[in-house]
Design a protein around this motif. Structure first.
Motif, PDB file in Angstrom:
ATOM      1  N   ALA A  22       0.847  -1.201   0.000  1.00 23.32           N
ATOM      2  CA  ALA A  22       0.000   0.000   0.000  1.00 23.32           C
ATOM      3  C   ALA A  22       0.876   1.243   0.000  1.00 23.32           C
ATOM      4  O   ALA A  22       0.641   2.192  -0.745  1.00 23.32           O
ATOM      5  CB  ALA A  22      -0.925  -0.026   1.209  1.00 23.32           C
ATOM      6  N   GLU A  23       1.922   1.176   0.808  1.00 18.55           N
ATOM      7  CA  GLU A  23       2.860   2.305   0.930  1.00 18.55           C
ATOM      8  C   GLU A  23       3.440   2.700  -0.425  1.00 18.55           C
ATOM      9  O   GLU A  23       3.527   3.874  -0.770  1.00 18.55           O
ATOM     10  CB  GLU A  23       4.015   1.862   1.841  1.00 18.55           C
ATOM     11  N   ASP A  51      -7.129  -7.481  -3.818  1.00 19.24           N
ATOM     12  CA  ASP A  51      -6.846  -6.226  -4.530  1.00 19.24           C
ATOM     13  C   ASP A  51      -7.765  -5.119  -4.022  1.00 19.24           C
ATOM     14  O   ASP A  51      -7.344  -3.974  -3.837  1.00 19.24           O
ATOM     15  CB  ASP A  51      -7.070  -6.386  -6.046  1.00 19.24           C
ATOM     16  N   GLN A  52      -9.026  -5.482  -3.813  1.00 18.57           N
ATOM     17  CA  GLN A  52      -9.999  -4.479  -3.361  1.00 18.57           C
ATOM     18  C   GLN A  52      -9.620  -3.928  -1.989  1.00 18.57           C
ATOM     19  O   GLN A  52      -9.730  -2.738  -1.729  1.00 18.57           O
ATOM     20  CB  GLN A  52     -11.405  -5.070  -3.337  1.00 18.57           C
ATOM     21  N   SER A  56      -8.657  -0.078  -1.334  1.00 13.78           N
ATOM     22  CA  SER A  56      -9.345   0.734  -0.328  1.00 13.78           C
ATOM     23  C   SER A  56      -8.347   1.509   0.511  1.00 13.78           C
ATOM     24  O   SER A  56      -8.525   2.696   0.786  1.00 13.78           O
ATOM     25  CB  SER A  56     -10.121  -0.157   0.635  1.00 13.78           C
ATOM     26  N   GLN A  57      -7.278   0.815   0.916  1.00 16.05           N
ATOM     27  CA  GLN A  57      -6.248   1.483   1.733  1.00 16.05           C
ATOM     28  C   GLN A  57      -5.604   2.632   0.966  1.00 16.05           C
ATOM     29  O   GLN A  57      -5.370   3.704   1.513  1.00 16.05           O
ATOM     30  CB  GLN A  57      -5.140   0.490   2.089  1.00 16.05           C
ATOM     31  N   VAL A  58      -5.327   2.363  -0.321  1.00 15.60           N
ATOM     32  CA  VAL A  58      -4.649   3.372  -1.136  1.00 15.60           C
ATOM     33  C   VAL A  58      -5.562   4.590  -1.323  1.00 15.60           C
ATOM     34  O   VAL A  58      -5.146   5.737  -1.111  1.00 15.60           O
ATOM     35  CB  VAL A  58      -4.225   2.774  -2.509  1.00 15.60           C
ATOM     36  N   GLU A 152     -13.204   6.830  -7.773  1.00 16.49           N
ATOM     37  CA  GLU A 152     -11.911   6.521  -7.149  1.00 16.49           C
ATOM     38  C   GLU A 152     -10.759   6.988  -8.036  1.00 16.49           C
ATOM     39  O   GLU A 152      -9.750   7.486  -7.546  1.00 16.49           O
ATOM     40  CB  GLU A 152     -11.831   5.025  -6.829  1.00 16.49           C
ATOM     41  N   SER A 153     -10.942   6.852  -9.358  1.00 13.08           N
ATOM     42  CA  SER A 153      -9.901   7.339 -10.284  1.00 13.08           C
ATOM     43  C   SER A 153      -9.727   8.843 -10.136  1.00 13.08           C
ATOM     44  O   SER A 153      -8.606   9.356 -10.191  1.00 13.08           O
ATOM     45  CB  SER A 153     -10.257   7.026 -11.729  1.00 13.08           C
ATOM     46  N   ILE A 154     -10.836   9.560  -9.965  1.00  9.81           N
ATOM     47  CA  ILE A 154     -10.754  11.020  -9.791  1.00  9.81           C
ATOM     48  C   ILE A 154      -9.900  11.333  -8.562  1.00  9.81           C
ATOM     49  O   ILE A 154      -8.992  12.162  -8.607  1.00  9.81           O
ATOM     50  CB  ILE A 154     -12.168  11.653  -9.648  1.00  9.81           C
TER      51      ILE A 154
END
Ligand code: GDP
Length: 345
Positions: A22-23, A51-52, A56-58, A152-154
């Motif tokens: 995630a980091e 992946d989901q 979510s974390q990202v 999420e892309s935005i």
């Protein structure tokens, strides 16, 4: 030794020899690394639970760094000139020092198994620009699913430093409503001299527009374009004034000669300034966030209920009563919800 496999080097898909942490995604996105931004968006589009979870974390970590852009929705029927407009207008935005991201929404792709935005190479010149990031529509899934991925892309693009986000959709079906509910400014592209029946069809969509650009207003078309502009201005006058006080404007444009693009730019800047001043900019975004929370909640609840294997038998019985005419669909839905809630307590 395993033979060389160039796929292991691929950047857009998470097929690398090792998944990123995630980091690594977060730092990559925040530093504006486009390859990692691409990978992060791919991650949000993945249906694999692990992946989901990571996505979510990202997204969560990027959220405080997002929001700092003008989100512009661009819609119009196929052939109206969307990609040509975005190509030219995008160049203008780059010249003015903006970093732009073009995202596409194509809610039709699931139904037709093919994209109406087309497989042709679009916006070729923009794709070569360092300060432009172009992402095709996420494929598959429900319109709600496509919308969530685009939202999420935005967030990820904004966190990566893009300050003008163009969200493009084809003006047929649900696309416009989805785009309208996730952008700050909704730009409708219209052809000069389109028939009355088409204008009628577009009334609901016209009401959503913050601006209308008449495309292809160049040589040969200029007279028809002027007539169309007058028609649209008249039609806009008939809508009751919106509570934010903004009146949609009609601008004659040509992506070929560059006519009107400056005006569109000024329109967007004026809009942003006055909406920020009167508080509607934030108000609209907050309203959209709540709207999507509720939309997604409905989707989650529905999926939970429909995917519950234990209640399959009960659902089958209820469904038979609905088709047999002894139970209304509304009563049935309420009963299914009741049953699911009881199940959990
Ligand atoms: P989209 O389907 O809405 O993305 O439309 P395109 O951008 O692919 O444009 C459809 C057609 O209209 C193409 O053949 C373009 O070359 C043409 N076109 C687009 N913009 C203009 C314009 O400003 N002037 C003229 N004359 N033609 C244009």
């Amino acid at each position: 030794m395993a033979p060389f496999n160039p796929r292991l080097l691929s950047d857009g898909l998470n097929r690398g020899p090792r998944r990123k942490s995630a980091e690594e995604y977060i730092n990559g996105v925040l530093s504006g690394n486009r390859v990692i931004l691409s990978q992060a968006i791919t991650l949000t589009e993945s249906t694999r639970p692990e992946d989901q979870e990571l996505a979510s974390q990202v997204v969560h970590a990027c959220l405080p760094h997002a929001g700092n852009s003008l989100r512009i929705g661009i819609t119009g029927i196929p052939g109206v000139g969307k990609s040509t407009f975005i190509e030219s207008f995008g160049q203008l935005l780059l010249e003015r020092g903006h970093k732009i991201s073009v995202l596409a929404i194509d809610p039709s792709s699931e139904r037709s198994k093919g994209s109406i935005l087309g497989d042709k190479t679009r916006m070729e010149a923009l794709t070569r620009e360092e300060n432009a990031y172009i992402r095709p529509s996420p494929s598959g899934g429900s319109p709600g699913g496509v919308a969530r991925k685009t939202r999420e892309s935005i967030i990820l693009c904004e966190a990566a430093g893009f300050d003008r986000i163009l969200v493009e959709t084809v003006g047929v079906g649900q696309g416009e409503t989805i785009v309208h509910s996730m952008v700050d400014f909704f730009l409708l592209l219209m052809l000069p001299g389109a028939g009355d029946e088409l204008q009628g069809m577009k009334r609901g969509i016209m009401e959503m527009a913050d601006g209308i650009a008449i495309t292809k207003s160049d040589s040969g078309n200029d007279k028809r374009a002027k007539i169309a502009a007058a028609d649209y201005r008249r039609a806009l006058e008939l809508f009751p004034p919106a509570d934010h006080g903004w009146k949609a404007e009609v601008i004659l444009t040509s992506a070929v000669t560059g006519m009107g693009l400056d005006e569109v730019y000024s329109l967007l800047e004026n809009f942003q300034e006055s909406m920020k001043e009167n508080g509607f900019f934030e108000k609209r975004r907050k309203g959209q966030a709540v709207y999507w929370m509720n939309e997604y909640l409905s989707e989650l609840v529905r999926n939970r209920i429909l995917e519950n294997r234990d209640s399959r038998q009960y659902r089958q019985e209820i469904q038979e009563r609905v088709t047999g005419g002894t139970l209304s669909p509304f009563e049935a839905a309420a009963m299914l919800l009741e049953h699911a809630l009881k199940d959990r307590s």
